[in-house]
Write a protein that holds these residues in place. Structure first.
Motif, PDB file in Angstrom:
ATOM      1  N   ASP A 197      22.300 -36.648  28.963  1.00 25.52           N
ATOM      2  CA  ASP A 197      21.168 -36.249  28.133  1.00 25.52           C
ATOM      3  C   ASP A 197      19.999 -35.890  29.033  1.00 25.52           C
ATOM      4  O   ASP A 197      19.864 -36.451  30.129  1.00 25.52           O
ATOM      5  CB  ASP A 197      20.732 -37.412  27.220  1.00 25.52           C
ATOM      6  CG  ASP A 197      21.443 -37.406  25.880  1.00 25.52           C
ATOM      7  OD1 ASP A 197      22.086 -36.394  25.555  1.00 25.52           O
ATOM      8  OD2 ASP A 197      21.358 -38.419  25.169  1.00 25.52           O
ATOM      9  N   ILE A 253      13.332 -37.541  28.692  1.00 27.37           N
ATOM     10  CA  ILE A 253      12.279 -37.281  27.721  1.00 27.37           C
ATOM     11  C   ILE A 253      11.058 -36.673  28.421  1.00 27.37           C
ATOM     12  O   ILE A 253      10.801 -36.934  29.603  1.00 27.37           O
ATOM     13  CB  ILE A 253      11.891 -38.592  26.997  1.00 27.37           C
ATOM     14  CG1 ILE A 253      11.079 -38.301  25.747  1.00 27.37           C
ATOM     15  CG2 ILE A 253      11.131 -39.535  27.934  1.00 27.37           C
ATOM     16  CD1 ILE A 253      10.892 -39.511  24.849  1.00 27.37           C
ATOM     17  N   ASP A 254      10.328 -35.861  27.691  1.00 32.06           N
ATOM     18  CA  ASP A 254       9.058 -35.324  28.187  1.00 32.06           C
ATOM     19  C   ASP A 254       7.991 -36.396  27.946  1.00 32.06           C
ATOM     20  O   ASP A 254       7.398 -36.487  26.865  1.00 32.06           O
ATOM     21  CB  ASP A 254       8.712 -34.026  27.444  1.00 32.06           C
ATOM     22  CG  ASP A 254       7.482 -33.340  28.007  1.00 32.06           C
ATOM     23  OD1 ASP A 254       6.658 -34.017  28.654  1.00 32.06           O
ATOM     24  OD2 ASP A 254       7.330 -32.123  27.777  1.00 32.06           O
ATOM     25  N   LEU A 265       5.154 -36.939  24.930  1.00 31.54           N
ATOM     26  CA  LEU A 265       5.247 -38.122  24.088  1.00 31.54           C
ATOM     27  C   LEU A 265       3.920 -38.871  24.058  1.00 31.54           C
ATOM     28  O   LEU A 265       3.412 -39.226  22.983  1.00 31.54           O
ATOM     29  CB  LEU A 265       6.352 -39.048  24.597  1.00 31.54           C
ATOM     30  CG  LEU A 265       6.402 -40.432  23.960  1.00 31.54           C
ATOM     31  CD1 LEU A 265       6.727 -40.335  22.475  1.00 31.54           C
ATOM     32  CD2 LEU A 265       7.409 -41.324  24.682  1.00 31.54           C
ATOM     33  N   HIS A 321      18.436 -42.451  25.056  1.00 35.02           N
ATOM     34  CA  HIS A 321      19.350 -41.676  25.882  1.00 35.02           C
ATOM     35  C   HIS A 321      20.784 -42.122  25.601  1.00 35.02           C
ATOM     36  O   HIS A 321      21.050 -43.296  25.318  1.00 35.02           O
ATOM     37  CB  HIS A 321      19.003 -41.913  27.357  1.00 35.02           C
ATOM     38  CG  HIS A 321      19.667 -40.980  28.311  1.00 35.02           C
ATOM     39  ND1 HIS A 321      20.997 -41.096  28.638  1.00 35.02           N
ATOM     40  CD2 HIS A 321      19.181 -39.929  29.027  1.00 35.02           C
ATOM     41  CE1 HIS A 321      21.305 -40.152  29.522  1.00 35.02           C
ATOM     42  NE2 HIS A 321      20.230 -39.425  29.762  1.00 35.02           N
ATOM     43  N   THR A 350      15.579 -39.973  25.423  1.00 35.83           N
ATOM     44  CA  THR A 350      15.853 -38.566  25.733  1.00 35.83           C
ATOM     45  C   THR A 350      14.926 -37.604  24.993  1.00 35.83           C
ATOM     46  O   THR A 350      14.675 -36.507  25.464  1.00 35.83           O
ATOM     47  CB  THR A 350      17.328 -38.210  25.424  1.00 35.83           C
ATOM     48  OG1 THR A 350      17.596 -36.867  25.815  1.00 35.83           O
ATOM     49  CG2 THR A 350      17.635 -38.355  23.938  1.00 35.83           C
ATOM     50  N   SER A 351      14.427 -38.012  23.809  1.00 33.05           N
ATOM     51  CA  SER A 351      13.584 -37.101  23.026  1.00 33.05           C
ATOM     52  C   SER A 351      12.811 -37.877  21.985  1.00 33.05           C
ATOM     53  O   SER A 351      13.010 -39.091  21.804  1.00 33.05           O
ATOM     54  CB  SER A 351      14.435 -36.016  22.351  1.00 33.05           C
ATOM     55  OG  SER A 351      15.346 -36.599  21.436  1.00 33.05           O
ATOM     56  N   HIS A 365      10.762 -37.227  17.871  1.00 33.31           N
ATOM     57  CA  HIS A 365      10.538 -36.329  16.735  1.00 33.31           C
ATOM     58  C   HIS A 365       9.435 -36.908  15.874  1.00 33.31           C
ATOM     59  O   HIS A 365       9.361 -38.124  15.676  1.00 33.31           O
ATOM     60  CB  HIS A 365      11.804 -36.168  15.901  1.00 33.31           C
ATOM     61  CG  HIS A 365      13.008 -35.766  16.693  1.00 33.31           C
ATOM     62  ND1 HIS A 365      13.134 -34.512  17.236  1.00 33.31           N
ATOM     63  CD2 HIS A 365      14.118 -36.466  17.056  1.00 33.31           C
ATOM     64  CE1 HIS A 365      14.297 -34.443  17.894  1.00 33.31           C
ATOM     65  NE2 HIS A 365      14.895 -35.625  17.798  1.00 33.31           N
TER      66      HIS A 365
END
Length: 251
Positions: A123, A126-127, A131, A146, A245-246, A248
Protein backbone atom coordinates in the motif's frame (compact mmCIF):
# COMPACT_ATOMS: atom_id res chain seq x y z
CA UNK A 1 -16.13 -40.28 -7.98
CA UNK A 2 -17.79 -40.67 -4.57
CA UNK A 3 -18.97 -37.27 -3.34
CA UNK A 4 -17.47 -38.07 0.07
CA UNK A 5 -14.10 -38.96 -1.38
CA UNK A 6 -12.41 -35.81 -0.16
CA UNK A 7 -13.72 -36.27 3.39
CA UNK A 8 -12.68 -39.92 3.43
CA UNK A 9 -9.27 -39.04 2.05
CA UNK A 10 -8.71 -36.39 4.73
CA UNK A 11 -9.74 -38.86 7.43
CA UNK A 12 -7.30 -41.44 6.08
CA UNK A 13 -4.59 -38.80 5.84
CA UNK A 14 -5.10 -37.36 9.33
CA UNK A 15 -6.10 -40.46 11.30
CA UNK A 16 -4.40 -43.24 9.36
CA UNK A 17 -7.71 -45.09 9.33
CA UNK A 18 -10.97 -45.17 7.38
CA UNK A 19 -14.11 -47.26 7.07
CA UNK A 20 -14.27 -46.53 3.34
CA UNK A 21 -13.09 -49.54 1.27
CA UNK A 22 -11.29 -47.37 -1.28
CA UNK A 23 -9.38 -45.61 1.49
CA UNK A 24 -8.57 -48.90 3.19
CA UNK A 25 -6.98 -50.04 -0.04
CA UNK A 26 -5.05 -46.79 -0.22
CA UNK A 27 -3.89 -47.08 3.38
CA UNK A 28 -2.58 -50.57 2.67
CA UNK A 29 -0.09 -49.16 0.17
CA UNK A 30 3.36 -48.39 1.66
CA UNK A 31 3.64 -45.30 -0.55
CA UNK A 32 0.65 -43.72 1.21
CA UNK A 33 2.43 -43.92 4.57
CA UNK A 34 5.36 -42.10 3.02
CA UNK A 35 2.95 -39.52 1.61
CA UNK A 36 1.32 -39.01 5.03
CA UNK A 37 4.70 -38.50 6.68
CA UNK A 38 5.71 -36.02 3.98
CA UNK A 39 2.50 -34.01 4.36
CA UNK A 40 2.80 -33.77 8.14
CA UNK A 41 6.48 -32.93 7.98
CA UNK A 42 5.64 -30.12 5.56
CA UNK A 43 3.01 -28.79 7.98
CA UNK A 44 5.38 -28.96 10.94
CA UNK A 45 8.13 -27.24 8.97
CA UNK A 46 5.74 -24.50 7.84
CA UNK A 47 4.54 -23.88 11.39
CA UNK A 48 8.12 -23.83 12.65
CA UNK A 49 8.96 -21.17 10.07
CA UNK A 50 5.85 -19.12 10.85
CA UNK A 51 6.09 -19.35 14.65
CA UNK A 52 9.79 -19.01 15.53
CA UNK A 53 9.24 -17.28 18.89
CA UNK A 54 6.86 -20.00 20.02
CA UNK A 55 9.31 -22.68 18.88
CA UNK A 56 12.15 -21.06 20.77
CA UNK A 57 10.11 -20.78 23.96
CA UNK A 58 8.93 -24.39 24.08
CA UNK A 59 11.79 -26.25 22.36
CA UNK A 60 11.91 -28.37 19.24
CA UNK A 61 10.34 -31.57 20.60
CA UNK A 62 7.38 -29.85 22.30
CA UNK A 63 6.77 -27.68 19.26
CA UNK A 64 6.91 -30.61 16.82
CA UNK A 65 4.34 -32.55 18.87
CA UNK A 66 2.00 -29.54 19.08
CA UNK A 67 2.46 -28.78 15.38
CA UNK A 68 1.63 -32.37 14.40
CA UNK A 69 -1.49 -32.31 16.57
CA UNK A 70 -2.52 -29.02 14.94
CA UNK A 71 -1.90 -30.40 11.46
CA UNK A 72 -4.15 -33.38 12.18
CA UNK A 73 -6.90 -31.13 13.52
CA UNK A 74 -6.49 -28.45 10.84
CA UNK A 75 -4.97 -29.89 7.65
CA UNK A 76 -3.85 -27.36 5.05
CA UNK A 77 -6.41 -26.16 2.53
CA UNK A 78 -3.77 -24.92 0.09
CA UNK A 79 -0.78 -26.66 -1.43
CA UNK A 80 1.28 -23.54 -0.72
CA UNK A 81 2.11 -23.59 2.99
CA UNK A 82 3.70 -20.16 3.25
CA UNK A 83 0.65 -18.78 5.12
CA UNK A 84 -0.31 -22.02 6.86
CA UNK A 85 -1.29 -21.93 10.52
CA UNK A 86 -3.73 -19.06 11.02
CA UNK A 87 -5.54 -21.18 13.64
CA UNK A 88 -2.40 -22.13 15.56
CA UNK A 89 -2.68 -19.40 18.27
CA UNK A 90 -6.25 -20.45 19.13
CA UNK A 91 -5.17 -24.10 19.00
CA UNK A 92 -2.42 -23.41 21.55
CA UNK A 93 -4.87 -21.52 23.77
CA UNK A 94 -6.94 -24.70 24.08
CA UNK A 95 -4.08 -27.20 24.25
CA UNK A 96 -3.90 -28.82 27.71
CA UNK A 97 -0.10 -29.12 27.51
CA UNK A 98 0.16 -25.33 27.03
CA UNK A 99 -1.79 -24.34 30.15
CA UNK A 100 1.45 -23.95 32.11
CA UNK A 101 2.44 -21.23 29.60
CA UNK A 102 -0.65 -18.98 29.60
CA UNK A 103 1.14 -16.30 27.55
CA UNK A 104 2.01 -18.70 24.72
CA UNK A 105 -1.06 -18.03 22.57
CA UNK A 106 -0.41 -14.26 22.78
CA UNK A 107 3.18 -14.83 21.61
CA UNK A 108 1.79 -17.00 18.81
CA UNK A 109 -0.57 -14.22 17.77
CA UNK A 110 2.38 -11.86 17.41
CA UNK A 111 4.24 -14.43 15.32
CA UNK A 112 1.13 -14.61 13.16
CA UNK A 113 0.96 -10.82 12.97
CA UNK A 114 4.52 -10.81 11.63
CA UNK A 115 3.68 -13.37 8.92
CA UNK A 116 0.55 -11.49 7.87
CA UNK A 117 2.41 -8.19 7.77
CA UNK A 118 5.19 -9.76 5.71
CA UNK A 119 2.77 -11.29 3.19
CA UNK A 120 0.36 -8.35 2.94
CA UNK A 121 -0.17 -6.33 -0.21
CA UNK A 122 1.84 -3.20 -0.90
CA UNK A 123 0.00 0.00 0.00
CA UNK A 124 1.20 3.57 -0.51
CA UNK A 125 2.15 5.62 2.52
CA UNK A 126 -0.43 8.11 3.78
CA UNK A 127 -0.04 11.79 2.92
CA UNK A 128 0.66 12.91 6.47
CA UNK A 129 0.72 16.63 5.65
CA UNK A 130 -2.68 16.46 3.97
CA UNK A 131 -4.07 14.47 6.88
CA UNK A 132 -2.83 16.95 9.48
CA UNK A 133 -4.21 19.83 7.45
CA UNK A 134 -7.64 18.16 7.28
CA UNK A 135 -7.60 17.46 11.02
CA UNK A 136 -6.54 21.06 11.76
CA UNK A 137 -9.56 22.23 9.77
CA UNK A 138 -11.78 20.37 12.22
CA UNK A 139 -12.92 17.66 9.81
CA UNK A 140 -13.76 14.19 11.06
CA UNK A 141 -11.99 11.58 8.97
CA UNK A 142 -11.84 7.88 8.43
CA UNK A 143 -8.27 6.59 8.65
CA UNK A 144 -7.52 3.48 6.57
CA UNK A 145 -4.90 1.17 8.04
CA UNK A 146 -2.09 -0.01 5.79
CA UNK A 147 -2.57 -3.55 4.46
CA UNK A 148 0.53 -4.66 6.36
CA UNK A 149 -0.40 -3.09 9.69
CA UNK A 150 -1.06 -5.53 12.51
CA UNK A 151 -1.48 -5.06 16.24
CA UNK A 152 -2.33 -7.12 19.29
CA UNK A 153 -3.02 -6.33 22.92
CA UNK A 154 -2.90 -8.75 25.85
CA UNK A 155 -4.62 -7.66 29.05
CA UNK A 156 -2.80 -10.18 31.22
CA UNK A 157 0.64 -10.88 29.77
CA UNK A 158 3.78 -8.95 28.76
CA UNK A 159 3.50 -10.52 25.32
CA UNK A 160 5.57 -7.92 23.49
CA UNK A 161 8.59 -8.30 25.78
CA UNK A 162 8.45 -12.10 25.60
CA UNK A 163 7.85 -12.21 21.85
CA UNK A 164 10.39 -9.59 20.80
CA UNK A 165 13.07 -11.19 22.96
CA UNK A 166 12.48 -14.63 21.45
CA UNK A 167 11.82 -13.56 17.87
CA UNK A 168 15.44 -13.87 16.72
CA UNK A 169 17.87 -16.66 17.48
CA UNK A 170 20.66 -14.29 18.53
CA UNK A 171 18.67 -12.57 21.30
CA UNK A 172 18.80 -13.69 24.95
CA UNK A 173 16.05 -16.09 25.93
CA UNK A 174 15.99 -15.24 29.66
CA UNK A 175 14.03 -12.11 30.58
CA UNK A 176 12.18 -10.88 33.65
CA UNK A 177 9.50 -8.47 32.37
CA UNK A 178 7.10 -6.61 34.61
CA UNK A 179 4.05 -8.87 34.61
CA UNK A 180 1.35 -6.65 33.15
CA UNK A 181 -0.59 -6.33 29.93
CA UNK A 182 1.28 -5.28 26.80
CA UNK A 183 0.60 -4.65 23.15
CA UNK A 184 2.54 -4.55 19.92
CA UNK A 185 2.31 -2.77 16.57
CA UNK A 186 3.80 -4.30 13.43
CA UNK A 187 4.17 -2.32 10.22
CA UNK A 188 6.03 -2.64 6.94
CA UNK A 189 6.71 0.92 5.77
CA UNK A 190 9.72 0.19 3.55
CA UNK A 191 9.38 -3.47 2.63
CA UNK A 192 10.65 -4.77 5.98
CA UNK A 193 8.46 -5.73 8.92
CA UNK A 194 9.13 -3.51 11.92
CA UNK A 195 7.69 -3.83 15.40
CA UNK A 196 7.34 -1.68 18.46
CA UNK A 197 5.38 -1.69 21.72
CA UNK A 198 1.85 -0.30 21.59
CA UNK A 199 -0.28 0.84 24.49
CA UNK A 200 -3.88 -0.09 25.09
CA UNK A 201 -5.09 3.31 23.86
CA UNK A 202 -3.25 2.97 20.55
CA UNK A 203 -4.62 -0.54 20.05
CA UNK A 204 -8.17 0.62 20.74
CA UNK A 205 -7.67 3.53 18.33
CA UNK A 206 -6.55 1.11 15.63
CA UNK A 207 -9.47 -1.22 16.42
CA UNK A 208 -11.89 1.66 15.81
CA UNK A 209 -10.19 2.64 12.54
CA UNK A 210 -10.32 -0.97 11.36
CA UNK A 211 -14.03 -1.08 12.18
CA UNK A 212 -14.70 1.93 9.96
CA UNK A 213 -15.14 4.54 12.68
CA UNK A 214 -13.93 8.12 12.35
CA UNK A 215 -10.97 9.71 14.09
CA UNK A 216 -13.18 11.42 16.68
CA UNK A 217 -14.81 8.14 17.69
CA UNK A 218 -11.46 6.34 17.58
CA UNK A 219 -9.91 8.97 19.83
CA UNK A 220 -12.81 8.57 22.26
CA UNK A 221 -12.26 4.81 22.38
CA UNK A 222 -8.56 5.34 23.00
CA UNK A 223 -9.19 7.80 25.84
CA UNK A 224 -11.76 5.52 27.42
CA UNK A 225 -9.13 2.78 27.52
CA UNK A 226 -6.33 5.11 28.66
CA UNK A 227 -7.59 8.44 30.09
CA UNK A 228 -4.02 9.78 30.38
CA UNK A 229 -3.24 9.20 26.72
CA UNK A 230 -1.83 12.06 24.63
CA UNK A 231 -3.88 11.58 21.45
CA UNK A 232 -1.71 13.87 19.32
CA UNK A 233 1.49 12.10 20.35
CA UNK A 234 -0.09 8.69 19.78
CA UNK A 235 -1.34 9.63 16.32
CA UNK A 236 2.06 11.05 15.44
CA UNK A 237 3.74 7.80 16.49
CA UNK A 238 1.29 5.75 14.40
CA UNK A 239 1.90 7.95 11.36
CA UNK A 240 5.66 7.72 11.82
CA UNK A 241 5.41 3.93 12.04
CA UNK A 242 3.50 3.77 8.73
CA UNK A 243 0.29 2.39 10.20
CA UNK A 244 -2.04 4.10 7.70
CA UNK A 245 -2.35 4.29 3.93
CA UNK A 246 -5.12 6.86 3.33
CA UNK A 247 -7.97 8.87 4.81
CA UNK A 248 -11.44 9.90 3.73
CA UNK A 249 -13.79 12.63 4.99
CA UNK A 250 -16.90 11.53 6.85
CA UNK A 251 -19.96 13.24 5.38
Amino acid sequence: MNGNYHAHFLQALCDGDSADPAMQALLAQPAFAVYRNTVFKGCVDALAANYPAVRRLVGEAWFAAAAQAHARAHPPQDACLIAYGHRFPEFLAGLPQAQALPYLHDVARLDRCWSESHLAADDPAIDAEALLAALSAGRDLLLVTHAATRWHWSDAHPCYAIWSTNRSDDSPAAIAPEWRGEGALLTRPDGQVLWRPAGLGACRFLDACRDGLGVAHAAGSALQADPQLDIAAMLGALLQAGAFTSFHPIH
